[in-house]
Design a protein around this motif. Sequence first.
Motif, mmCIF file in Angstrom:
data_model
loop_
_atom_site.group_PDB
_atom_site.id
_atom_site.type_symbol
_atom_site.label_atom_id
_atom_site.label_comp_id
_atom_site.label_asym_id
_atom_site.label_seq_id
_atom_site.Cartn_x
_atom_site.Cartn_y
_atom_site.Cartn_z
ATOM 1 N N VAL A 164 0.838 -1.204 0.000
ATOM 2 C CA VAL A 164 0.000 0.000 0.000
ATOM 3 C C VAL A 164 0.870 1.251 0.000
ATOM 4 C CG1 VAL A 164 -1.806 1.266 1.211
ATOM 5 C CG2 VAL A 164 -1.864 -1.229 1.171
ATOM 6 N N TYR A 198 2.206 1.894 -3.436
ATOM 7 C CA TYR A 198 1.174 2.435 -4.318
ATOM 8 C C TYR A 198 0.961 3.919 -4.044
ATOM 9 C CZ TYR A 198 -3.409 4.006 -5.719
ATOM 10 O OH TYR A 198 -4.422 4.767 -6.227
ATOM 11 N N TYR A 241 -9.990 4.622 -7.120
ATOM 12 C CA TYR A 241 -10.740 3.609 -6.379
ATOM 13 C C TYR A 241 -10.567 2.238 -7.027
ATOM 14 C CZ TYR A 241 -14.479 1.424 -3.717
ATOM 15 O OH TYR A 241 -15.187 0.584 -2.889
ATOM 16 N N LEU A 298 -7.273 0.826 -5.955
ATOM 17 C CA LEU A 298 -7.352 0.237 -4.612
ATOM 18 C C LEU A 298 -7.984 -1.151 -4.690
ATOM 19 C CD1 LEU A 298 -8.583 3.304 -2.501
ATOM 20 C CD2 LEU A 298 -6.245 2.454 -2.749
ATOM 21 N N LEU A 300 -7.935 -4.227 -1.745
ATOM 22 C CA LEU A 300 -8.267 -3.525 -0.507
ATOM 23 C C LEU A 300 -9.774 -3.360 -0.300
ATOM 24 C CD1 LEU A 300 -5.502 -0.754 -0.529
ATOM 25 C CD2 LEU A 300 -5.394 -3.126 0.292
ATOM 26 N N THR A 301 -10.545 -3.268 -1.378
ATOM 27 C CA THR A 301 -11.983 -3.103 -1.221
ATOM 28 C C THR A 301 -12.642 -4.378 -0.689
ATOM 29 O OG1 THR A 301 -12.234 -3.647 -3.570
ATOM 30 C CG2 THR A 301 -12.213 -1.320 -2.981
ATOM 31 N N LEU A 332 -2.953 4.765 3.765
ATOM 32 C CA LEU A 332 -3.778 5.659 2.948
ATOM 33 C C LEU A 332 -3.822 7.052 3.569
ATOM 34 C CD1 LEU A 332 -6.791 3.367 1.948
ATOM 35 C CD2 LEU A 332 -4.649 3.769 0.727
ATOM 36 N N LEU A 357 -12.303 4.198 1.226
ATOM 37 C CA LEU A 357 -12.100 2.768 1.461
ATOM 38 C C LEU A 357 -12.755 2.322 2.765
ATOM 39 C CD1 LEU A 357 -10.664 0.210 0.297
ATOM 40 C CD2 LEU A 357 -8.904 0.641 2.011
#
Length: 371
Positions: free
Chosen positions: A16, A19, A43, A46, A51-52, A77, A86
Amino acid sequence: MDFDFSDDQEQLRDAVRKYVDKGYTFDRRRAAEKAGGFDAAAYAELAELGLTGLYVPEDDGGMGMGPIEGMVVMEELGRGLVMEPLAQSLIAGAVLAGYADAATRTAWLPGVASGEKLVTLAYQERGSRYALDAIAGKAHQAPGGYVLNATKSIVAAGDKADAYIVSAKVNSVMGLFLVERESAGVSTRGYNTQGGGRAAEVAFKNAPATLITTQGQAALEHAVDIGIAATCAEAVGVMDKTLDITAEYMNTRKQFGVAISSFQALRHRMADMKMQLELARSMSFYASLKLNAPAPERRAAMARAKYQLGTSMRFIGQQAVQLHGGIGVTDEYIVSHYFRKLTELELSFGDTLHHLGEVSARMQDTAGVFA
């Protein structure tokens, strides 16, 4: 107790962070904020990282992870001021997995996990003052399901979401309902939030709804507690980066021919900021560790954590701006965006004074110096 992160958790953090550092630059964030505060491409990125689907069970297409992984992700994040909601995906995954029937789970959880469906929590109403049971929204049975009438405020990405988890009373009992944004009777008014993200006022007028659970109070408390833990973790990331930016500025800004970081009074202020950060970090750990505790214990823990985080956010944000001077409040300079984000997070899922009241209300007879 072992507070070390596992190898998998450290790898998740590293993925993460990479990213955010490479794919979510400050310029990209500013462009997204000016465009409305929600970047659908970000989104989707992610979602590509999985991650979602963090809180969605593996059987439903998710990663089946828990609160500690959620904390790790939200911290990173927060460091990058990622605006895409998220935390709402974490809430939706947990609520639908824990309270919805099999048909609703099958219809929505795979989409939440893949990022194809954004489902956000719509529970706040004007005048409720963070009280979860102070709702005027009502639902009643109709042929084929339920219809719902309510107006909800500050719904995260409300005009971009695919569906909402809505609190409403049905036969004097609070229930949670799933309502699709494209359904008849749903209208939205979107706007930017103070922190740069996206929210909306959402009105439901005889909107068709699917019942998730009639245990609405318990389910909504659980949903909000997930939001509090996620907010605490995100705030730790924001504060951590704010401290780094402030230290870097003090090492380069010079007065009287020397870096201002050499001034003892300013060094003491930085030490106070670091102390508040570590207090906040420990309480964020506490909140995440208590997410799976029994409801009374969990609720008390979230109030304690959010109170400390609110205190730390206010202190660190204000000190960072003061140590920067006038540049600290300009839109062109990054620290002002961190300050605005901290201000927004302090108000999210109950502000500091609200949670101080919650802590006080939950004190037992044995509390205090005379126990």
